[in-house]
Design an enzyme around this catalytic site. Structure first.
Site, mmCIF file in Angstrom:
data_model
loop_
_atom_site.group_PDB
_atom_site.id
_atom_site.type_symbol
_atom_site.label_atom_id
_atom_site.label_comp_id
_atom_site.label_asym_id
_atom_site.label_seq_id
_atom_site.Cartn_x
_atom_site.Cartn_y
_atom_site.Cartn_z
ATOM 1 N N GLY A 40 7.392 0.603 1.980
ATOM 2 C CA GLY A 40 6.216 -0.012 1.130
ATOM 3 C C GLY A 40 5.641 1.597 0.659
ATOM 4 O O GLY A 40 6.040 1.950 -0.370
ATOM 5 N N SER A 107 13.819 2.945 2.231
ATOM 6 C CA SER A 107 12.674 3.158 1.340
ATOM 7 C C SER A 107 11.725 4.110 1.836
ATOM 8 O O SER A 107 12.120 5.060 2.511
ATOM 9 C CB SER A 107 12.207 1.876 0.878
ATOM 10 O OG SER A 107 11.538 2.252 -0.201
ATOM 11 N N TRP A 108 10.486 3.774 1.926
ATOM 12 C CA TRP A 108 9.321 4.599 2.621
ATOM 13 C C TRP A 108 9.764 4.678 4.246
ATOM 14 O O TRP A 108 9.593 6.043 4.638
ATOM 15 C CB TRP A 108 8.111 3.854 2.622
ATOM 16 C CG TRP A 108 7.263 4.340 3.634
ATOM 17 C CD1 TRP A 108 6.619 3.912 4.854
ATOM 18 C CD2 TRP A 108 6.618 5.628 3.898
ATOM 19 N NE1 TRP A 108 5.885 4.486 5.497
ATOM 20 C CE2 TRP A 108 5.656 5.550 4.958
ATOM 21 C CE3 TRP A 108 6.610 6.865 3.233
ATOM 22 C CZ2 TRP A 108 5.029 6.732 5.555
ATOM 23 C CZ3 TRP A 108 5.934 8.092 3.562
ATOM 24 C CH2 TRP A 108 5.152 8.083 4.777
ATOM 25 N N ASP A 261 20.232 1.645 -7.391
ATOM 26 C CA ASP A 261 18.813 1.447 -6.727
ATOM 27 C C ASP A 261 18.172 2.141 -7.691
ATOM 28 O O ASP A 261 18.124 3.299 -8.055
ATOM 29 C CB ASP A 261 18.815 2.286 -5.625
ATOM 30 C CG ASP A 261 17.465 2.065 -4.839
ATOM 31 O OD1 ASP A 261 16.590 1.771 -5.329
ATOM 32 O OD2 ASP A 261 17.458 2.097 -3.620
ATOM 33 N N HIS A 289 17.857 -1.993 -4.680
ATOM 34 C CA HIS A 289 16.977 -1.634 -3.597
ATOM 35 C C HIS A 289 16.808 -2.692 -2.460
ATOM 36 O O HIS A 289 16.672 -2.355 -1.208
ATOM 37 C CB HIS A 289 15.555 -1.438 -4.257
ATOM 38 C CG HIS A 289 14.612 -0.668 -3.165
ATOM 39 N ND1 HIS A 289 14.898 0.868 -2.908
ATOM 40 C CD2 HIS A 289 13.593 -0.840 -2.607
ATOM 41 C CE1 HIS A 289 13.982 1.308 -1.964
ATOM 42 N NE2 HIS A 289 13.084 0.171 -1.803
#
Length: 317
Positions: A40, A107-108, A261, A289
């Site tokens: 996120g 990701s985050w 990605d 991703h």
């Protein structure tokens, strides 16, 4: 990849006067302990993300971070910083009486994994990170503006949500609307931002993926919290995660990155790999991703298996 299994247990943990977070316990209670950190920020966690661990070998603890998923209040920005999330991870570790654990995220979640590890290296067995995001301005600039080189059609619709004179800084334009206090405006901005995000995450177009990510409250949570963190440089000094790699470079690590990605482009993962040559680096060619299907899901399962052989240490306090 391992079969999809549900959490053995879940509970709520009050971490401040404002926030209560949802915590989930998967797998073998006597297995290698791991903490999985979702992306996120604000996206929440799902059982599909845990399926890249062999749950007979691992005990995987995870959580919906502040304001995300089943944590409350939803989409709350107060007391919601990287430092607060690191404190929450430590509270969870102490709750379970775990001395050291594997830290995983995508990701985050890769950014938060590194930030937590550098704050508490003595609590880490190693790392499994993918879809690398380092929290610097260039990462968010790519997402809001650079990605139009690949998705000019989707980006034009995304940009045209705001007036032309605001399109030079879409992060600020969206953040203003996502935090304006008008629920109609906030939800509309969230649908626009999350719609752009959903359409750029998969290697091939997926209407099902887009529909899943556009659920109203969840879209608002991730859109508000994502822009909140981007506006504040992930609440870290510039280049902090690369500057502090010496705190964790001695630990086993697997970096897994999709070559195509377009959300967290491979140049960022390559930058991390170059600064951390001791880490094992895997490029997944046919991957964007999304991490819960296809070759990326298999590569993450393989990385988990390699780490299970590498992390041999006392794990309980």
């Amino acid at each position: 990849m391992a079969e999809l299994r549900q959490a053995r247990d879940s509970f709520r943990l009050k971490v401040s006067d404002i926030h209560e977070i949802a915590v989930y316990d998967y797998g073998n209670p006597d297995g290698i302990p791991a903490i999985f950190l979702h992306g996120g920020p604000g996206a929440g966690v799902s059982a599909k993300q845990i399926a890249s661990f062999d749950l007979d070998t691992y005990r995987v603890i995870t959580l919906d971070q502040r304001g995300a998923g089943q944590s409350t209040p939803v989409a709350e920005l107060r007391e919601n910083t990287t430092q607060h999330l690191i404190e929450d991870i430590e509270r969870i570790r102490e709750h379970f009486g775990i001395e050291r654990w594997l830290v995983a995220g995508g990701s985050w979640g890769s950014c938060l994994s590194l930030a937590y590890g550098q704050a508490h290296p003595e609590r880490c067995l190693g790392f499994r990170i993918h879809g690398i995001f380092l929290g610097d301005r260039e990462d968010s600039d790519w997402w809001f503006h650079g990605s139009r080189t690949i998705f000019p059609d989707y980006w034009q619709e995304f940009a045209e949500f705001v007036p032309e004179d605001e399109r030079g800084d879409l992060l600020s334009a969206y953040y203003k609307r996502l935090t304006c206090g008008d629920p109609v405006v906030e939800h509309a901005a969230a649908q626009s931002l999350r719609g752009f995000s959903a359409r750029t995450q998969t290697l091939e177009p997926s209407a099902e993926h887009v529909s899943t990510l556009l659920q109203s409250d969840a879209a608002l949570a991730v859109s508000r919290i994502f822009t909140h963190y981007c506006m504040n440089g992930a609440f870290m000094p510039a280049n902090a995660l690369l500057d502090n790699l010496d705190r964790i470079r001695h630990l086993p690590a697997e970096i897994v990155q999709g070559r195509y990605d377009t959300v967290t482009p491979m140049v960022t993962a390559w930058k991390l790999k170059t600064a951390w040559p001791e880490a094992n680096f895997t490029i997944v060619t046919l991957s964007n991703h999304q991490s819960t299907t296809g070759p990326m899901a298999g590569a993450l399962a393989d990385a988990s298996e390699r780490l299970a052989k590498a992390v041999k240490a006392p794990v309980h306090a």
